[in-house]
Design a protein around this motif. Structure first.
Motif, PDB file in Angstrom:
ATOM      1  N   LEU A  32       0.819  -1.414   0.069  1.00 26.51           N
ATOM      2  CA  LEU A  32      -0.143   0.018  -0.053  1.00 26.51           C
ATOM      3  C   LEU A  32       0.969   1.432  -0.144  1.00 26.51           C
ATOM      4  O   LEU A  32       0.598   2.328  -0.682  1.00 26.51           O
ATOM      5  CB  LEU A  32      -0.921   0.025   1.409  1.00 26.51           C
ATOM      6  CG  LEU A  32      -1.924  -0.963   1.138  1.00 26.51           C
ATOM      7  CD1 LEU A  32      -2.870  -1.039   2.541  1.00 26.51           C
ATOM      8  CD2 LEU A  32      -2.984  -0.871   0.055  1.00 26.51           C
ATOM      9  N   VAL A  33       1.930   1.360   0.950  1.00 25.73           N
ATOM     10  CA  VAL A  33       3.045   2.417   0.727  1.00 25.73           C
ATOM     11  C   VAL A  33       3.437   2.473  -0.633  1.00 25.73           C
ATOM     12  O   VAL A  33       3.726   3.541  -1.033  1.00 25.73           O
ATOM     13  CB  VAL A  33       3.750   2.394   1.949  1.00 25.73           C
ATOM     14  CG1 VAL A  33       4.837   3.185   1.568  1.00 25.73           C
ATOM     15  CG2 VAL A  33       3.357   2.476   3.291  1.00 25.73           C
ATOM     16  N   ARG A  34       3.946   1.407  -1.248  1.00 29.25           N
ATOM     17  CA  ARG A  34       4.508   1.482  -2.392  1.00 29.25           C
ATOM     18  C   ARG A  34       3.748   2.021  -3.787  1.00 29.25           C
ATOM     19  O   ARG A  34       4.024   2.789  -4.436  1.00 29.25           O
ATOM     20  CB  ARG A  34       5.216   0.381  -2.728  1.00 29.25           C
ATOM     21  CG  ARG A  34       6.387  -0.465  -1.940  1.00 29.25           C
ATOM     22  CD  ARG A  34       7.514   0.543  -2.252  1.00 29.25           C
ATOM     23  NE  ARG A  34       8.017   0.282  -3.583  1.00 29.25           N
ATOM     24  CZ  ARG A  34       9.185   0.254  -4.078  1.00 29.25           C
ATOM     25  NH1 ARG A  34      10.176   0.471  -2.975  1.00 29.25           N
ATOM     26  NH2 ARG A  34       9.596   0.131  -5.192  1.00 29.25           N
ATOM     27  N   ILE A  35       2.596   1.539  -3.488  1.00 21.36           N
ATOM     28  CA  ILE A  35       1.234   1.871  -4.290  1.00 21.36           C
ATOM     29  C   ILE A  35       1.132   3.627  -4.300  1.00 21.36           C
ATOM     30  O   ILE A  35       1.096   4.392  -5.163  1.00 21.36           O
ATOM     31  CB  ILE A  35       0.211   1.177  -4.253  1.00 21.36           C
ATOM     32  CG1 ILE A  35       0.261  -0.201  -4.788  1.00 21.36           C
ATOM     33  CG2 ILE A  35      -1.158   1.921  -5.018  1.00 21.36           C
ATOM     34  CD1 ILE A  35      -0.741  -1.007  -4.612  1.00 21.36           C
ATOM     35  N   SER A  36       1.075   4.088  -2.904  1.00 21.95           N
ATOM     36  CA  SER A  36       0.614   5.393  -2.685  1.00 21.95           C
ATOM     37  C   SER A  36       1.873   6.504  -3.295  1.00 21.95           C
ATOM     38  O   SER A  36       1.455   7.410  -3.405  1.00 21.95           O
ATOM     39  CB  SER A  36       0.317   5.529  -1.283  1.00 21.95           C
ATOM     40  OG  SER A  36       1.099   5.438  -0.476  1.00 21.95           O
ATOM     41  N   THR A  37       2.938   6.058  -3.191  1.00 21.99           N
ATOM     42  CA  THR A  37       3.940   6.805  -3.307  1.00 21.99           C
ATOM     43  C   THR A  37       4.131   6.833  -4.905  1.00 21.99           C
ATOM     44  O   THR A  37       5.146   7.971  -5.279  1.00 21.99           O
ATOM     45  CB  THR A  37       5.312   6.358  -2.454  1.00 21.99           C
ATOM     46  OG1 THR A  37       5.610   5.073  -3.090  1.00 21.99           O
ATOM     47  CG2 THR A  37       5.200   6.459  -1.169  1.00 21.99           C
ATOM     48  N   THR A  38       3.922   6.204  -5.599  1.00 21.44           N
ATOM     49  CA  THR A  38       4.147   6.281  -7.156  1.00 21.44           C
ATOM     50  C   THR A  38       3.336   7.062  -7.747  1.00 21.44           C
ATOM     51  O   THR A  38       2.027   7.017  -7.421  1.00 21.44           O
ATOM     52  CB  THR A  38       4.191   4.624  -7.844  1.00 21.44           C
ATOM     53  OG1 THR A  38       2.933   4.125  -7.461  1.00 21.44           O
ATOM     54  CG2 THR A  38       5.408   3.796  -7.267  1.00 21.44           C
ATOM     55  N   HIS A  39       3.615   7.821  -8.723  1.00 22.34           N
ATOM     56  CA  HIS A  39       2.741   8.494  -9.496  1.00 22.34           C
ATOM     57  C   HIS A  39       2.325   7.876 -10.962  1.00 22.34           C
ATOM     58  O   HIS A  39       2.979   6.917 -11.342  1.00 22.34           O
ATOM     59  CB  HIS A  39       3.420   9.850  -9.912  1.00 22.34           C
ATOM     60  CG  HIS A  39       3.842  10.536  -9.024  1.00 22.34           C
ATOM     61  ND1 HIS A  39       2.963  11.046  -7.958  1.00 22.34           N
ATOM     62  CD2 HIS A  39       4.977  10.705  -8.341  1.00 22.34           C
ATOM     63  CE1 HIS A  39       3.540  11.740  -6.841  1.00 22.34           C
ATOM     64  NE2 HIS A  39       5.033  11.498  -7.206  1.00 22.34           N
ATOM     65  N   ASN A  41      -1.194   5.623 -13.134  1.00 18.53           N
ATOM     66  CA  ASN A  41      -2.326   4.607 -12.476  1.00 18.53           C
ATOM     67  C   ASN A  41      -1.946   3.378 -13.645  1.00 18.53           C
ATOM     68  O   ASN A  41      -2.649   2.686 -13.373  1.00 18.53           O
ATOM     69  CB  ASN A  41      -3.549   5.069 -13.016  1.00 18.53           C
ATOM     70  CG  ASN A  41      -3.740   5.664 -14.535  1.00 18.53           C
ATOM     71  OD1 ASN A  41      -2.854   5.613 -15.151  1.00 18.53           O
ATOM     72  ND2 ASN A  41      -4.998   6.279 -14.779  1.00 18.53           N
ATOM     73  N   VAL A  61      -3.923  -0.576 -10.626  1.00 21.49           N
ATOM     74  CA  VAL A  61      -3.801  -0.981  -9.397  1.00 21.49           C
ATOM     75  C   VAL A  61      -4.440  -2.200  -8.776  1.00 21.49           C
ATOM     76  O   VAL A  61      -3.821  -2.729  -7.892  1.00 21.49           O
ATOM     77  CB  VAL A  61      -4.045   0.188  -8.559  1.00 21.49           C
ATOM     78  CG1 VAL A  61      -5.481   0.605  -8.210  1.00 21.49           C
ATOM     79  CG2 VAL A  61      -3.192   0.363  -7.211  1.00 21.49           C
TER      80      VAL A  61
END
Length: 118
Positions: A32-39, A41, A61
């Motif tokens: 979840l952290v890695r998904i939220s920090t990438t720009h 979709n 995602v």
């Protein structure tokens, strides 16, 4: 109910269960952290070496949330399977929990390698 009392009093089983729970929660938070920090979709969600030139399959995602769901399914199913197998044979229950740890480590490593490509 006596076998479940024995199951939850076994120190090795409790250690393996807590490692399974820790790895599941850690993998969930990590993904979840890695998904939220990438720009963006578009993420790579599959690696297919037999396809040809484009071996990484892009996806959304939702494909990465599948890794989280898989980790939770592995944890719950291994816990229940080992609980059912404990009265039959203790070592089989321990082997089931140990293999769950291996599966959870593989899940985190593969999710990390796919998220690093982004």
């Amino acid at each position: 109910m006596t076998f479940s009392k024995k199951y939850f009093n076994d120190h090795l089983v409790l250690l393996l269960l807590s490692i399974n729970i820790f790895l599941t929660i850690a993998a969930t938070i990590f993904i979840l952290v890695r998904i939220s920090t990438t720009h963006g979709n578009v993420f790579y969600v599959q690696y297919r070496p037999s396809v040809g030139i484009n071996i990484y399959t892009p996806g959304s995602v939702i494909g990465l949330f599948g890794f989280i769901a898989f980790a939770w399914v592995v944890m719950v199913s291994n816990g229940l399977l080992s609980l059912k197998m404990y009265p039959v044979h203790r070592q089989v229950a321990i082997a089931i929990l140990s293999l769950g740890i291996v599966l959870l480590i593989f899940t985190a490593v593969i999710a990390n390698s796919l998220l690093l490509l982004r």
